[in-house]
Scaffold this active site. Structure first.
Site, PDB file in Angstrom:
ATOM      1  N   ILE A 215       0.834  -1.202   0.000  1.00  0.00           N
ATOM      2  CA  ILE A 215       0.000   0.000   0.000  1.00  0.00           C
ATOM      3  C   ILE A 215       0.869   1.253   0.000  1.00  0.00           C
ATOM      4  O   ILE A 215       1.587   1.537   0.980  1.00  0.00           O
ATOM      5  CB  ILE A 215      -0.994  -0.003   1.199  1.00  0.00           C
TER       6      ILE A 215
ATOM      7  N   ARG B 193      -4.130   5.224 -13.724  1.00  0.00           N
ATOM      8  CA  ARG B 193      -3.241   4.788 -14.813  1.00  0.00           C
ATOM      9  C   ARG B 193      -2.801   5.966 -15.688  1.00  0.00           C
ATOM     10  O   ARG B 193      -1.684   5.962 -16.221  1.00  0.00           O
ATOM     11  CB  ARG B 193      -3.935   3.684 -15.622  1.00  0.00           C
TER      12      ARG B 193
ATOM     13  N   GLN C   4      23.138   3.861 -20.218  1.00  0.00           N
ATOM     14  CA  GLN C   4      24.139   3.312 -21.150  1.00  0.00           C
ATOM     15  C   GLN C   4      25.017   4.431 -21.721  1.00  0.00           C
ATOM     16  O   GLN C   4      26.233   4.285 -21.845  1.00  0.00           O
ATOM     17  CB  GLN C   4      23.408   2.564 -22.281  1.00  0.00           C
TER      18      GLN C   4
ATOM     19  N   GLU D 292      -0.393  -0.397 -10.278  1.00  0.00           N
ATOM     20  CA  GLU D 292      -1.666   0.055 -10.875  1.00  0.00           C
ATOM     21  C   GLU D 292      -2.012  -0.749 -12.131  1.00  0.00           C
ATOM     22  O   GLU D 292      -2.547  -0.223 -13.114  1.00  0.00           O
ATOM     23  CB  GLU D 292      -1.667   1.558 -11.093  1.00  0.00           C
TER      24      GLU D 292
END
Ligand code: CAA
Length: 384
Positions: free
Chosen positions: A157, A243, A336, A363
């Protein structure tokens, strides 16, 4: 830019950018090391109107649209992904759910302090055995007179330790499967409600992730959010909003990694010239910029669809899927490009790389987003 921002949206973006780069950035590296919760930043964000962004003025929110919100959230994530995830869960999942599903008394009681940032919200859906499949949760809520009695364990949570209010889902009628899940507003300090184990994580280290334990925890029946049995729908609707927020966080972190890569490429010399002169690196930068822009347009599309009042489940999942995978590619490339230095704490890219890793997981994993997207395309729901 394809998506044209209004003056107000640009103003909110500028305000959040200035705050993020001056104030949030100043302590982000230290917070990543100490895991200290960004309480002071969040307090100031409340004062700036960033903690109840889409809540109307009536409840002392900022009355902003979702496009403004994702712009602001991306800016906070640019400096500190830990602070951004707290802002995201608080705004997109907690405040929005109470505004959408709460009755007038609940809105009055909770939204003002949440919008002010004086109380931080959390959302407890996941359990040890119910992650991608939340219908399998077993936390129970049994009605007893004017109260419900909660028993169970919630896991992973966000803000579990620091939240003053948690939306908790629990089973009120097992026989009804997802239609037997309800949502409750549970205040910190309620007897029988304890914070359990705190996770030690790869990234987002200043955002606490905990178990929440409920042992005969009695809460007033008036703190049922929506009607009995609405809990799963409340969670799914909340996750649609959440989202879009994860897409915004991804874009913020990716942009920070990209800016760091450009700066490094322009300053580092090898083989007698700046490494930005090498085509291999130039092409990497070109791909990174293109992918960030593609993710940004998907984020705007989802946010604008929501702002028009249309169903945005598909757009939110597409934005979350693409942006969270994009930020993992972009941060890996940025690291990189820094060579050995990228692997050290002397440069910020290793933090971006670690923070980005969870974006394809929480999510709703990338695999769950593909379930949502393909179900929507084919309109013949397949189980995961
Ligand atoms: N909006 C509104 N309702 C929705 C919905 C949506 N987006 N998606 C589904 N529903 C409703 C359906 O209409 C259906 O309702 P009815 O039967 O009453 O019509 C009901 O929910 C069940 O739908 P499904 O049969 O499609 O549900 P499912 O069990 O097959 O699951 C799923 C669908 C997409 C896989 C879903 O379980 C899911 O999203 N899983 C991932 C869970 C997740 O994201 N967990 C993350 C934890 S929270 C977190 O990470 C927060 C944090 O702290 C950072």
């Amino acid at each position: 830019m394809l998506f044209k921002l209004t003056g107000e949206q640009r103003m909110i973006q500028t305000m959040a950018r200035e705050f993020s780069r001056k104030v949030v950035a100043a302590t982000a590296v230290e917070r990543d090391r100490t895991k200290e919760f960004p309480a002071e930043n969040l307090k100031q964000m409340g004062e700036l109107g960033l903690m109840g962004m889409m809540i109307p003025f009536e409840y002392e929110g900022s009355g902003a649209d979702t496009v403004s919100y994702v712009l602001a959230l991306s800016e906070i994530a640019y400096s500190c992904a830990s602070t951004a995830v707290v802002m995201s869960v608080h705004n997109s999942i907690v405040c929005e759910s109470i505004y959408r599903w709460g009755n007038d008394t609940q809105k009055d009681k909770y939204l003002k302090s949440l919008a002010a940032g004086s109380k931080i919200g959390a959302f407890a859906l996941t359990e040890p055995e119910a992650g991608s499949d939340p219908v399998k949760q077993i936390t129970s809520a049994v009605r007893d007179g004017d109260e419900y009695v909660l028993n169970g364990v919630k896991r992973f949570i966000t803000t579990g330790q620091n939240a003053g209010l948690v939306i908790v889902t629990a089973v009120t009628d097992e026989a009804k499967r997802h239609r037997g899940i309800s949502a409750f507003l549970v205040n910190k300090g309620t007897p029988g409600f304890k914070v359990g184990h705190t996770e030690d994580k790869l990234g987002l280290r200043a955002s606490d992730t905990t178990d929440l334990l409920f042992e005969d925890c009695r809460i007033p029946a008036s703190d049922l959010l929506g009607a009995e049995g609405d809990g799963f729908k409340i969670a799914m609707t909340a996750l649609d909003c959440g989202r879009i927020g994860i897409a915004a966080q991804s874009i913020g972190v990716a942009t920070a990694a990209f800016d760091a890569a450009v700066k490094y490429a322009k300053s580092r010399a090898q083989f007698g010239q700046k490494i930005s002169k090498f085509q291999a690196l130039r092409f990497m930068l070109a791909d990174m910029a293109t992918e960030i822009e593609a993710a940004r347009q998907l984020m705007f599309s989802a946010a604008a669809t929501k702002d028009r009042g249309e169903n945005f489940t598909l757009q939110a999942s597409m934005a979350k899927l693409y942006a969270s995978e994009m930020v993992n590619r972009v941060t890996a490339k940025a690291l990189q490009m820094h060579g050995g230095y990228g692997f050290t704490k002397d440069y910020p890219v290793e933090r971006y790389y670690r923070d980005a890793r969870v974006f394809t997981i929480y999510e709703g994993t990338s695999e769950i987003q593909r379930v949502v997207i393909s179900n929507s395309i084919l309109k013949d729901k397949r189980k995961p």
